[in-house]
Design a protein around this motif. Structure first.
Motif, PDB file in Angstrom:
ATOM      1  N   UNK A   1      -1.827  21.578  26.089  1.00 26.07           N
ATOM      2  CA  UNK A   1      -1.515  22.194  27.383  1.00 26.07           C
ATOM      3  C   UNK A   1      -0.050  21.972  27.752  1.00 26.07           C
ATOM      4  N   UNK A   2       0.429  20.737  27.597  1.00 26.28           N
ATOM      5  CA  UNK A   2       1.811  20.429  27.956  1.00 26.28           C
ATOM      6  C   UNK A   2       2.792  21.247  27.122  1.00 26.28           C
ATOM      7  N   UNK A   3       2.532  21.353  25.810  1.00 27.59           N
ATOM      8  CA  UNK A   3       3.418  22.115  24.934  1.00 27.59           C
ATOM      9  C   UNK A   3       3.442  23.586  25.319  1.00 27.59           C
ATOM     10  N   UNK A   4       2.288  24.121  25.632  1.00 27.58           N
ATOM     11  CA  UNK A   4       2.208  25.546  25.988  1.00 27.58           C
ATOM     12  C   UNK A   4       2.991  25.846  27.260  1.00 27.58           C
ATOM     13  N   UNK A   5       3.136  24.849  28.121  1.00 29.79           N
ATOM     14  CA  UNK A   5       3.889  25.044  29.350  1.00 29.79           C
ATOM     15  C   UNK A   5       5.337  24.567  29.222  1.00 29.79           C
ATOM     16  N   UNK A   6       5.769  24.281  28.003  1.00 25.20           N
ATOM     17  CA  UNK A   6       7.176  23.983  27.779  1.00 25.20           C
ATOM     18  C   UNK A   6       7.554  22.521  27.698  1.00 25.20           C
ATOM     19  N   UNK A   7       6.578  21.593  27.733  1.00 21.17           N
ATOM     20  CA  UNK A   7       6.858  20.167  27.594  1.00 21.17           C
ATOM     21  C   UNK A   7       6.511  19.748  26.164  1.00 21.17           C
ATOM     22  N   UNK A   8       7.521  19.604  25.311  1.00 16.78           N
ATOM     23  CA  UNK A   8       7.287  19.328  23.891  1.00 16.78           C
ATOM     24  C   UNK A   8       7.323  17.835  23.568  1.00 16.78           C
ATOM     25  N   UNK A   9       7.818  17.032  24.476  1.00 18.63           N
ATOM     26  CA  UNK A   9       7.842  15.578  24.315  1.00 18.63           C
ATOM     27  C   UNK A   9       6.767  15.003  25.226  1.00 18.63           C
ATOM     28  N   UNK A  10       5.698  14.480  24.633  1.00 16.39           N
ATOM     29  CA  UNK A  10       4.555  14.018  25.424  1.00 16.39           C
ATOM     30  C   UNK A  10       4.917  12.820  26.293  1.00 16.39           C
ATOM     31  N   UNK A  11       5.764  11.939  25.799  1.00 17.96           N
ATOM     32  CA  UNK A  11       6.175  10.774  26.596  1.00 17.96           C
ATOM     33  C   UNK A  11       6.966  11.215  27.823  1.00 17.96           C
ATOM     34  N   UNK A  12       7.863  12.172  27.618  1.00 15.61           N
ATOM     35  CA  UNK A  12       8.645  12.706  28.745  1.00 15.61           C
ATOM     36  C   UNK A  12       7.715  13.384  29.739  1.00 15.61           C
ATOM     37  N   UNK A  13       6.773  14.163  29.236  1.00 17.90           N
ATOM     38  CA  UNK A  13       5.823  14.839  30.123  1.00 17.90           C
ATOM     39  C   UNK A  13       5.033  13.831  30.943  1.00 17.90           C
ATOM     40  N   UNK A  14       4.577  12.752  30.305  1.00 13.75           N
ATOM     41  CA  UNK A  14       3.801  11.738  31.006  1.00 13.75           C
ATOM     42  C   UNK A  14       4.610  11.103  32.128  1.00 13.75           C
TER      43      UNK A  14
END
Length: 252
Positions: free
Chosen positions: A213-226
């Motif tokens: 879900x995060x990648x599809x919305x443009x967040x490719x770094x999971x740690x950054x997204x968190x």
């Protein structure tokens, strides 16, 4: 009466109660039929028009600022809740507080989130009125908000494409958002985070789902997204989903 967990136990949630809780300084400036936000303490006080107790809501300051940008133009100014989103917020809060003893911990948490979301919507509408923009600029800004909503899932959405669609310069677009205390890019990120949250709640979300879900919305770094999600909502994403769906999954 706390709406959810008391603030002293969980600073990322909010509570609501009566004026026997400590009111902010200068509380004597409250006007019946209005609400006020004290920026320093993120305390929100709603004073009914009819005689009765004021409604005190302590908001998570970091999450509030993350979702609204600057709230300086709202600080201690009277906000009306006679109609529109303000009236909905007031009614929702009164009912939730009255029914809180009958709700489970999970229900209080979920409905508390809904109440906070409603308050954010109300304060956003107040911001657009108070930013000092002309009626024409406010109308244009609201049209741009609607455009962003329509194309939120488009990875090409950016200040340049928005400005082009409205026949204005990127500089002029930035000046519209500067008055609201946030930038175009920040607003797009805020709205995408809120869309991600809604999707994760619907899907339940384990780590694989979260990454997808995060990648599809443009967040490719999971740690950054968190980190960004935690700043925005007060809780890391998997913890947030687990608390609201009963899942036992853990953070990455």
């Amino acid at each position: 009466m706390p709406l959810v967990e008391p603030l002293r136990q969980s600073p990322n949630r909010f509570e609501a109660g009566d004026p026997t809780d400590a009111l902010p300084p200068q509380s004597n400036t409250l006007i019946p039929g209005t609400a006020r936000l004290w920026r320093e303490s993120a305390t929100f006080v709603v004073t009914p028009r009819a005689p009765g107790r004021a409604l005190i809501v302590r908001l998570p300051a970091e999450a509030l600022i993350a979702r609204l940008g600057s709230i300086a133009n709202l600080d201690r100014r009277p906000l009306s809740f006679a109609q529109g989103s303000g009236a909905i917020c007031f009614t929702l809060l009164v009912v939730l507080i009255a029914q809180a003893p009958l709700l489970s911990q999970e229900q209080r948490q979920i409905l508390g989130d809904c109440a906070f979301d409603a308050i954010v919507v109300w304060l956003r509408s107040e911001q657009t009125v108070r930013v000092g923009l002309s009626a024409h600029r406010r109308e244009l800004l609201n049209a741009i908000y609607a455009y962003i909503e329509r194309y939120l899932d488009d990875d090409q959405l950016c200040p340049r494409t928005i400005a082009s669609s409205f026949g204005i310069s990127v500089r002029y677009l930035h000046s519209l958002f500067t008055a609201t205390g946030t930038t175009v890019a920040q607003w797009i990120m805020i709205r995408r985070l809120e869309a991600i949250r809604s999707e994760l709640l619907l899907r339940g979300g384990d780590r694989g789902c979260l990454r997808d879900v995060a990648t599809r919305w443009g967040f490719h770094d999971l740690s950054h997204f968190s980190r960004v999600f935690r700043q925005h909502f007060g809780t890391p994403p998997l913890t947030y989903i687990r608390q609201r769906t009963g899942s036992q999954r853990t953070e990455p």
